[in-house]
Scaffold this motif. Sequence first.
Motif, PDB file in Angstrom:
ATOM      1  N   LEU A 262      48.943  24.662  24.917  1.00 24.14           N
ATOM      2  CA  LEU A 262      48.138  25.076  26.068  1.00 24.14           C
ATOM      3  C   LEU A 262      48.857  24.787  27.381  1.00 24.14           C
ATOM      4  O   LEU A 262      48.778  25.586  28.331  1.00 24.14           O
ATOM      5  N   ILE A 263      49.552  23.647  27.455  1.00 23.93           N
ATOM      6  CA  ILE A 263      50.285  23.308  28.682  1.00 23.93           C
ATOM      7  C   ILE A 263      51.325  24.373  29.007  1.00 23.93           C
ATOM      8  O   ILE A 263      51.566  24.694  30.179  1.00 23.93           O
ATOM      9  N   ASN A 264      51.952  24.940  27.982  1.00 21.80           N
ATOM     10  CA  ASN A 264      52.945  25.992  28.220  1.00 21.80           C
ATOM     11  C   ASN A 264      52.293  27.352  28.462  1.00 21.80           C
ATOM     12  O   ASN A 264      52.771  28.144  29.270  1.00 21.80           O
ATOM     13  N   ALA A 265      51.197  27.634  27.775  1.00 21.10           N
ATOM     14  CA  ALA A 265      50.585  28.962  27.863  1.00 21.10           C
ATOM     15  C   ALA A 265      49.946  29.211  29.222  1.00 21.10           C
ATOM     16  O   ALA A 265      50.035  30.322  29.763  1.00 21.10           O
ATOM     17  N   ILE A 266      49.292  28.199  29.795  1.00 16.57           N
ATOM     18  CA  ILE A 266      48.550  28.402  31.050  1.00 16.57           C
ATOM     19  C   ILE A 266      49.473  28.816  32.197  1.00 16.57           C
ATOM     20  O   ILE A 266      49.229  29.820  32.874  1.00 16.57           O
ATOM     21  N   PRO A 267      50.570  28.073  32.484  1.00 17.93           N
ATOM     22  CA  PRO A 267      51.467  28.555  33.548  1.00 17.93           C
ATOM     23  C   PRO A 267      52.145  29.872  33.210  1.00 17.93           C
ATOM     24  O   PRO A 267      52.471  30.647  34.115  1.00 17.93           O
ATOM     25  N   CYS A 268      52.360  30.150  31.924  1.00 19.87           N
ATOM     26  CA  CYS A 268      52.947  31.443  31.543  1.00 19.87           C
ATOM     27  C   CYS A 268      52.049  32.595  31.993  1.00 19.87           C
ATOM     28  O   CYS A 268      52.536  33.601  32.517  1.00 19.87           O
ATOM     29  N   ILE A 269      50.748  32.446  31.778  1.00 22.04           N
ATOM     30  CA  ILE A 269      49.811  33.505  32.169  1.00 22.04           C
ATOM     31  C   ILE A 269      49.828  33.699  33.677  1.00 22.04           C
ATOM     32  O   ILE A 269      49.869  34.836  34.183  1.00 22.04           O
ATOM     33  N   VAL A 270      49.809  32.594  34.419  1.00 21.35           N
ATOM     34  CA  VAL A 270      49.801  32.678  35.887  1.00 21.35           C
ATOM     35  C   VAL A 270      51.076  33.341  36.396  1.00 21.35           C
ATOM     36  O   VAL A 270      51.043  34.269  37.218  1.00 21.35           O
TER      37      VAL A 270
END
Length: 260
Positions: free
Chosen positions: A206-214
Motif C-alpha cells: 500500500l505504501i508503494n501503491a498510493i504514491p504511484c496512483i497520485v
Amino acid sequence: MTQKLVSRKGFTAAATVVATLLATPQIFAQDAAKEATLLNRWVLDGGPTMLFIGAAVVAFIALAVYNFMNLSKAKYCPSDLQAALMEHMTACRVRSAIELAASHPSYLGRLVAYAFPNIDATQPETLGRDQVEDAIADFTNNESRKNMQWINYISLIAQASPMLGLTGTVIGMVNAFATLRTAGAADPSQLAGDISVALLTTLWGLINAIPCIVVFFVLKNKYNALVAESVHTAEELLNAAVATVNADTLYAKIPEGIAE
C-alpha cells in the motif's frame, strides 16, 4: 597551589576526552543495533515477497524521475520556437516554417513538420484546414502511444503493488496455519513471525501503491496539458496564415460601423 589546580583541570579534561573516545564506538554500535532492529522489524521480516515489492519501489522511483524530466515545456512547446514559427506563418512563409520545425526535436516541431505539408494554397479561404487538422490528430494519436507507455507503467506498478502485498499476506497466513497444525496450540510467540510477514507485505504494498496512483494522474494531466498547448499553438499558426491570406476579404465582409 595554582599549578596543582591547573594540573587537576588538565587531567580532568584529558580523562573526559579519553572517556568520550572510548564511549563513541559503543554509541555507534548501539545506534547500528537500533537501525538493524528497525530494518528487520519493518522490512526484512516481511520475507522473500519484500524483494519484489522493493523492486517495484525502485522501478516507480526511476519511472517518476524519468517522466518528470521528460515532460517539460522545452521538450514539447518551447517559447522560442513558437515565436519563430508565428513570424513565418504570419508572413505566409509556410515552407520556411516547415523547414524550421523539421530541424527542431521538440513535440511542436515534429507536429508542425508532420501536419503543415498538408496546407493547400489552392484553397485560400481555409488553406486546407481539414487535411491539416486530420494530420494533427494522427500525429497526436501516434505520439500518445509512445509517450504514455512510460506513464502507464506507473499505473501498472500501482495495481501490482497491492497484489504483491496480498501475496505476502497469503503466504504468511498459510505459514501461520501450518504452525498451528504442527504445534497443536495457538502460541502467540510461534505465530508472531508469520503474522508479521502477512502485515508487513500488505503495508509496503500500500505504501508503494498510493504514491504511484497520485504520481500517475499528475504525470498524465501534465502530458495532456503539454500536448493541448502544442496543438493549440499549431492551430494558431494556421489561423495566422489564413488571416494574412484573407485579410482584404475579411475586412470587406465587416459591416460599416462594426470595424470601428
